[in-house]
Motif scaffolding. Structure first.
Motif, short mmCIF file in Angstrom:
data_model
loop_
_atom_site.label_atom_id
_atom_site.label_comp_id
_atom_site.label_asym_id
_atom_site.label_seq_id
_atom_site.Cartn_x
_atom_site.Cartn_y
_atom_site.Cartn_z
N LEU A 190 22.99 -27.85 5.91
CA LEU A 190 24.33 -27.33 6.15
C LEU A 190 24.42 -25.81 6.13
O LEU A 190 25.23 -25.23 6.84
N ASP A 191 23.66 -25.17 5.27
CA ASP A 191 23.78 -23.72 5.12
C ASP A 191 22.97 -22.99 6.20
O ASP A 191 22.15 -23.57 6.88
N HIS A 192 23.22 -21.73 6.34
CA HIS A 192 22.64 -20.91 7.40
C HIS A 192 22.07 -19.64 6.78
O HIS A 192 22.14 -19.45 5.57
N ASP A 193 21.52 -18.76 7.61
CA ASP A 193 20.91 -17.51 7.12
C ASP A 193 21.83 -16.30 7.23
O ASP A 193 21.52 -15.24 6.70
N TRP A 194 22.94 -16.42 7.91
CA TRP A 194 23.80 -15.27 8.21
C TRP A 194 24.53 -14.75 6.97
O TRP A 194 25.12 -15.51 6.21
N HIS A 195 24.49 -13.44 6.80
CA HIS A 195 25.27 -12.72 5.79
C HIS A 195 26.33 -11.92 6.55
O HIS A 195 26.17 -11.65 7.75
N GLU A 196 27.36 -11.53 5.86
CA GLU A 196 28.51 -10.89 6.51
C GLU A 196 28.76 -9.51 5.89
O GLU A 196 28.89 -9.38 4.67
N LEU A 197 28.85 -8.50 6.76
CA LEU A 197 29.22 -7.17 6.29
C LEU A 197 30.68 -7.19 5.86
O LEU A 197 31.55 -7.66 6.61
N PHE A 198 30.96 -6.69 4.66
CA PHE A 198 32.35 -6.63 4.20
C PHE A 198 32.88 -5.21 4.32
O PHE A 198 33.98 -4.99 4.82
N ALA A 199 32.11 -4.22 3.84
CA ALA A 199 32.60 -2.85 3.87
C ALA A 199 31.46 -1.85 3.78
O ALA A 199 30.41 -2.13 3.21
N LEU A 200 31.70 -0.69 4.34
CA LEU A 200 30.86 0.49 4.16
C LEU A 200 31.77 1.56 3.60
O LEU A 200 32.87 1.77 4.10
N ALA A 201 31.33 2.23 2.54
CA ALA A 201 32.17 3.24 1.91
C ALA A 201 31.32 4.38 1.36
O ALA A 201 30.17 4.17 0.95
N GLU A 202 31.88 5.56 1.35
CA GLU A 202 31.20 6.70 0.73
C GLU A 202 31.24 6.55 -0.78
O GLU A 202 32.20 6.03 -1.34
N THR A 203 30.18 7.03 -1.43
CA THR A 203 30.10 6.94 -2.89
C THR A 203 29.24 8.07 -3.44
O THR A 203 28.34 8.56 -2.75
N ASP A 204 29.52 8.44 -4.68
CA ASP A 204 28.67 9.39 -5.39
C ASP A 204 27.56 8.67 -6.16
O ASP A 204 26.71 9.31 -6.76
N ASP A 205 27.59 7.34 -6.14
CA ASP A 205 26.56 6.56 -6.85
C ASP A 205 25.18 6.85 -6.27
O ASP A 205 25.05 7.14 -5.07
N ARG A 206 24.19 6.71 -7.11
CA ARG A 206 22.80 6.89 -6.67
C ARG A 206 22.37 5.73 -5.79
O ARG A 206 22.83 4.60 -5.98
N PRO A 207 21.44 5.99 -4.86
CA PRO A 207 20.92 4.90 -4.02
C PRO A 207 20.29 3.80 -4.87
O PRO A 207 19.63 4.07 -5.88
#
Length: 102
Positions: free
Chosen positions: A67-84
């Motif tokens: 039943l399940d698949h391999d696809w993931h879904e992009l939710f958001a891209l945002a700027e951040t000061d967090d470290r990579p």
């Protein structure tokens, strides 16, 4: 500013598992331009296979191969000061290339 990518896996029962990765943005690509660049390489502007792009796979431990698949879904891209946090220490440009070739 670095870039946070939030994404999710939605199983056949519509249960969601969330994840995020922070990428370096040394060239300072603007967030709106980046959203267009990423959307242009994703299936239907939002879907990708996490394992193929070397991103953490968010499948649930009890997944159903039938039943399940391999696809993931992009939710958001945002700027951040967090470290990579990307395990491959990639930049956003390198992420786009990985998404493009998969």
């Amino acid at each position: 500013m670095n870039i946070r990518m939030e994404y999710l896996y939605r199983d056949a029962s519509n249960y969601k598992n969330w994840g995020e990765v922070v990428f370096a943005n040394p060239t300072g690509i603007g967030i709106e331009h980046l959203k267009k660049l990423v959307g242009d390489v994703l299936f239907e502007r939002q879907y990708f296979i996490a394992q193929s792009a070397s991103l953490p796979d968010l499948h649930f431990p009890e997944c159903s191969i039938a039943l399940d698949h391999d696809w993931h879904e992009l939710f958001a891209l945002a700027e951040t000061d967090d470290r990579p946090t990307d395990s491959g220490a990639r930049t956003v440009e390198q992420l786009i290339e990985c998404l493009k070739t998969r």
